[in-house]
Design a protein around this motif. Structure first.
Motif, PDB file in Angstrom:
ATOM      1  N   THR A  80     -21.104  15.116  50.423  1.00  0.00           N
ATOM      2  CA  THR A  80     -21.633  16.453  50.661  1.00  0.00           C
ATOM      3  C   THR A  80     -22.025  17.152  49.362  1.00  0.00           C
ATOM      4  O   THR A  80     -21.623  16.757  48.260  1.00  0.00           O
ATOM      5  N   ASP A  81     -22.786  18.223  49.526  1.00  0.00           N
ATOM      6  CA  ASP A  81     -23.191  19.023  48.367  1.00  0.00           C
ATOM      7  C   ASP A  81     -21.984  19.555  47.604  1.00  0.00           C
ATOM      8  O   ASP A  81     -21.958  19.543  46.369  1.00  0.00           O
ATOM      9  N   SER A 131     -22.954  22.293  53.649  1.00  0.00           N
ATOM     10  CA  SER A 131     -24.172  23.070  53.478  1.00  0.00           C
ATOM     11  C   SER A 131     -25.161  22.785  54.608  1.00  0.00           C
ATOM     12  O   SER A 131     -24.999  21.835  55.381  1.00  0.00           O
ATOM     13  N   TYR A 132     -26.190  23.588  54.682  1.00  0.00           N
ATOM     14  CA  TYR A 132     -27.272  23.347  55.644  1.00  0.00           C
ATOM     15  C   TYR A 132     -27.883  21.973  55.404  1.00  0.00           C
ATOM     16  O   TYR A 132     -28.218  21.259  56.352  1.00  0.00           O
ATOM     17  N   ARG A 262     -28.024  25.033  50.069  1.00  0.00           N
ATOM     18  CA  ARG A 262     -27.081  24.168  49.352  1.00  0.00           C
ATOM     19  C   ARG A 262     -25.718  24.820  49.171  1.00  0.00           C
ATOM     20  O   ARG A 262     -24.825  24.222  48.559  1.00  0.00           O
ATOM     21  N   ALA A 263     -25.538  26.023  49.703  1.00  0.00           N
ATOM     22  CA  ALA A 263     -24.256  26.720  49.565  1.00  0.00           C
ATOM     23  C   ALA A 263     -23.254  26.197  50.586  1.00  0.00           C
ATOM     24  O   ALA A 263     -23.612  25.828  51.701  1.00  0.00           O
ATOM     25  N   SER A 264     -21.982  26.185  50.197  1.00  0.00           N
ATOM     26  CA  SER A 264     -20.899  25.709  51.072  1.00  0.00           C
ATOM     27  C   SER A 264     -19.773  26.735  51.062  1.00  0.00           C
ATOM     28  O   SER A 264     -19.228  27.039  50.007  1.00  0.00           O
TER      29      SER A 264
END
Length: 276
Positions: A80-81, A131-132, A262-264
């Motif tokens: 994942t990111d 993230s998306y 890209r935010a988590s």
């Protein structure tokens, strides 16, 4: 897309996924018929009240769980990111309102950071710290997709026109959603039994049999609020365990949140849709 091998986690994921699969599969999908539906509300500054036509679709009764995401990682080796960029944002009681902590150890396996424990005993909780971009990878593998902004609202409202599918008074929210009941976020709040996420399907469903449409985790959707939005913007709906009556208050049928693709976050997740 960030695929690699991590043998220890592949083994753990396989061990965890042999069990009767997934709350989402147990609960199944709910058919939303083709039709014309009214969405948004008067005086909504994000989107105008309007009627939209949609084809039939099937939406998951529950949010996507850690167990389901573990199966995806076991099959693909996806990274994942948050695992690559170490940029996940988490929460701990005591922070000022709308403040989050950057934790380089946080990821879907340790959604509140490694010091706060992992998901071994929370496999039926919604997956978070994804993230998306990560969600799109999961959907491609699982042959599903995210709901559009309008589809999500139609499914959430379940034929109602009030602010909540149970009426306009938010006092009944505690029966339907895992939210923050404290006056602020200075002290831990476990009023409903959970400070962070709760198992999917733990609270009462909406009239169409969909669980956790409010609270627990924000749910990613596809679509834009306006044509002027940047490509790196994604949207989510429904509020989360962090949302309270005094802060955020996004646990309703009409609010739309915005986040970088890209935010988590430890309060961000998703549910999926199939063709009707």
């Amino acid at each position: 897309m960030g695929y690699t091998q991590n043998n220890s986690w592949l083994v753990l994921a396989l061990l965890l996924c042999w069990q009767p699969l997934m709350a989402q599969q147990r609960a199944g999908f709910v058919l939303v018929p083709k039709g014309i539906y009214e969405v948004s509300k008067n005086a909504n500054t994000q989107r105008p009240l309007r009627k939209v036509a949609v084809d039939s679709f099937r939406i998951a009764a529950c949010e996507t769980t850690n167990r389901q995401f573990a199966a995806f990682v076991a099959a693909t080796g996806y990274v994942t990111d948050a695992e690559r960029m170490h940029n996940a944002l988490v929460f701990q009681p005591g922070l000022e309102e709308f403040r989050w902590l950057g934790d380089s150890t946080a990821c879907w396996r340790y959604p509140n950071g490694s010091s706060r424990g992992g998901i071994r005993d929370r496999m039926e909780h919604p997956v978070t710290c994804i993230s998306y971009h990560d969600v799109q990878a999961y959907c491609n593998w699982a042959k599903v997709r995210l709901p559009t902004l309008d589809e999500w609202e139609i499914a959430c409202r379940a034929g109602t026109r009030t602010n909540y599918f149970f009426g306009d008074n938010d006092k009944a929210i505690q029966s339907y959603a895992n939210i923050w009941h404290g006056h602020d976020h200075k002290k831990a709040d476990t009023t409903d039994g959970y400070m962070y996420t709760s198992p999917v399907g733990h609270f009462k469903p909406n009239p169409w049999g969909l669980y956790d449409m409010y609270g627990n985790v924000f749910e990613f959707c596809t679509g834009k609020i306006s044509t002027a939005e940047k490509p790196a913007v994604a949207h989510s709906r429904g509020g989360s365990w962090w949302c309270s009556k005094n802060a955020c208050h996004a646990f309703n049928s009409y609010n739309i949140g915005t986040v970088h693709i890209r935010a988590s976050f430890s309060n961000q997740g998703f549910r999926v849709v199939k063709k009707g």
